[in-house]
Design a protein around this motif. Sequence first.
Motif, PDB file in Angstrom:
ATOM      1  N   PHE A  10       0.833  -1.202   0.000  1.00 40.60           N
ATOM      2  CA  PHE A  10       0.000   0.000   0.000  1.00 40.60           C
ATOM      3  C   PHE A  10       0.873   1.260   0.000  1.00 40.60           C
ATOM      4  CE2 PHE A  10      -1.927   3.349   2.666  1.00 40.60           C
ATOM      5  CZ  PHE A  10      -3.045   3.654   1.908  1.00 40.60           C
ATOM      6  N   LEU A  11       1.847   1.327   0.902  1.00 44.76           N
ATOM      7  CA  LEU A  11       2.717   2.498   0.996  1.00 44.76           C
ATOM      8  C   LEU A  11       3.560   2.680  -0.255  1.00 44.76           C
ATOM      9  CD1 LEU A  11       3.916   2.218   4.713  1.00 44.76           C
ATOM     10  CD2 LEU A  11       2.239   3.811   3.769  1.00 44.76           C
ATOM     11  N   SER A  12       3.969   1.582  -0.856  1.00 43.60           N
ATOM     12  CA  SER A  12       4.792   1.670  -2.059  1.00 43.60           C
ATOM     13  C   SER A  12       4.011   2.274  -3.214  1.00 43.60           C
ATOM     14  CB  SER A  12       5.310   0.273  -2.444  1.00 43.60           C
ATOM     15  OG  SER A  12       6.236   0.369  -3.500  1.00 43.60           O
ATOM     16  N   VAL A  13       2.739   1.910  -3.352  1.00 47.01           N
ATOM     17  CA  VAL A  13       1.900   2.494  -4.407  1.00 47.01           C
ATOM     18  C   VAL A  13       1.711   3.987  -4.160  1.00 47.01           C
ATOM     19  CG1 VAL A  13      -0.389   2.509  -5.460  1.00 47.01           C
ATOM     20  CG2 VAL A  13       0.703   0.336  -4.901  1.00 47.01           C
ATOM     21  N   ASN A  18       2.044   4.755  -8.698  1.00 48.20           N
ATOM     22  CA  ASN A  18       1.278   3.796  -9.484  1.00 48.20           C
ATOM     23  C   ASN A  18       1.670   2.367  -9.108  1.00 48.20           C
ATOM     24  OD1 ASN A  18       3.590   2.938 -11.287  1.00 48.20           O
ATOM     25  ND2 ASN A  18       3.424   5.096 -11.923  1.00 48.20           N
ATOM     26  N   PHE A  19       0.902   1.397  -9.627  1.00 46.17           N
ATOM     27  CA  PHE A  19       1.110   0.007  -9.236  1.00 46.17           C
ATOM     28  C   PHE A  19       2.410  -0.566  -9.804  1.00 46.17           C
ATOM     29  CE2 PHE A  19      -2.910   0.541  -7.568  1.00 46.17           C
ATOM     30  CZ  PHE A  19      -3.451  -0.614  -7.018  1.00 46.17           C
ATOM     31  N   SER A  20       2.744  -0.199 -11.040  1.00 47.72           N
ATOM     32  CA  SER A  20       3.944  -0.783 -11.653  1.00 47.72           C
ATOM     33  C   SER A  20       5.212  -0.332 -10.939  1.00 47.72           C
ATOM     34  CB  SER A  20       4.009  -0.417 -13.141  1.00 47.72           C
ATOM     35  OG  SER A  20       4.014   0.987 -13.326  1.00 47.72           O
ATOM     36  N   PRO A  31       1.103  -7.996 -10.995  1.00 52.72           N
ATOM     37  CA  PRO A  31      -0.070  -8.790 -10.593  1.00 52.72           C
ATOM     38  C   PRO A  31      -0.020  -9.210  -9.123  1.00 52.72           C
ATOM     39  CG  PRO A  31       0.704  -9.493 -12.739  1.00 52.72           C
ATOM     40  CD  PRO A  31       1.732  -8.540 -12.219  1.00 52.72           C
ATOM     41  N   THR A  32       1.186  -9.547  -8.638  1.00 50.88           N
ATOM     42  CA  THR A  32       1.319  -9.938  -7.228  1.00 50.88           C
ATOM     43  C   THR A  32       0.951  -8.779  -6.308  1.00 50.88           C
ATOM     44  OG1 THR A  32       3.045 -11.571  -7.703  1.00 50.88           O
ATOM     45  CG2 THR A  32       2.935 -10.715  -5.457  1.00 50.88           C
ATOM     46  N   LEU A  33       1.457  -7.589  -6.641  1.00 53.61           N
ATOM     47  CA  LEU A  33       1.135  -6.417  -5.828  1.00 53.61           C
ATOM     48  C   LEU A  33      -0.357  -6.111  -5.907  1.00 53.61           C
ATOM     49  CD1 LEU A  33       3.061  -3.256  -5.142  1.00 53.61           C
ATOM     50  CD2 LEU A  33       0.828  -2.960  -6.193  1.00 53.61           C
TER      51      LEU A  33
END
Length: 289
Positions: A10-13, A18-20, A31-33
């Motif tokens: 969550f914090l990384s996004v 963004n998700f990538s 996809p894992t994230l």
Amino acid sequence: MIDRYLVRYFLSVVDHGNFSAGARHCRVSQPTLSVGIVKLEEALDRKLFERTNRRVELTPAGVRFLPHARRIEADFTEAEYAARADKPTATIRIGIMTALPASWVQSLVSAACGSTEERIEIVDARARDLPALLDRGRIDAAIGLRVPGSSEGTKIFEEGYALAFPIGHRLASEKVVSADAVAGETMFVRRNCEALAEVSQYFTSRGIRPFMAARTSDEERAIAYVRSGLGITVMPSSFAQAGMAMVSMAGFTKTRTICFFQSKERNDLIEKSSAISRLVTALRELSEQ
């Protein structure tokens, strides 16, 4: 129960936008994230992100969850180090604005590192970005600039601006110079200068449009440009050092106020911090030299 890795996802996004990019930071596939974020949302029974083709934004629930996620991760990290160390160790994250002389930063960090009870993490950022980092819980305290009209932050000192000349320049021995006196001079731009708009207005309103030999966001390179004779530029008075002459600009009254800011959520930690006390004392001493 929420697993720690889900909080990290969550914090990384949030931190990377963004998700990538968040997945790359966590060293997992996108996809894992994504599956992890869905799992976290299911555990909380709330949607945390609004996803579109162009951007990822926090929902109101995500905004409310963010400061708690920061504290959870910080507590996990401190617990890990406390278990490994001979005695409990706190981590203090300090943001320092980039528009400070490198010699000052060295003195400030050296003072903070003199504390034996805490670990120090330094975050370099533009002055205008520090408030957001504090609000988002990315840093615990900051050395930055007070926004005009605001009363936030503890004032450490106020300073003006001057034209930086190389030693030996025909105007280097002057106490004050007018815009007309430098009309034919080559200049260069400090991109991170918080007074850039006012400096530009100062010269253009007087009909001065100098040739710009360079544009840089690196303060040490700016100093090197002055010393080399490439051109002159406007700098805060604190940048005065060997190899340069700082001369006041007639009619230019812009100043900047250097302040210490701290996170309200980490107030107890900051108030007890030996590292923070040492750093603030060092900054006051530097400003009085």
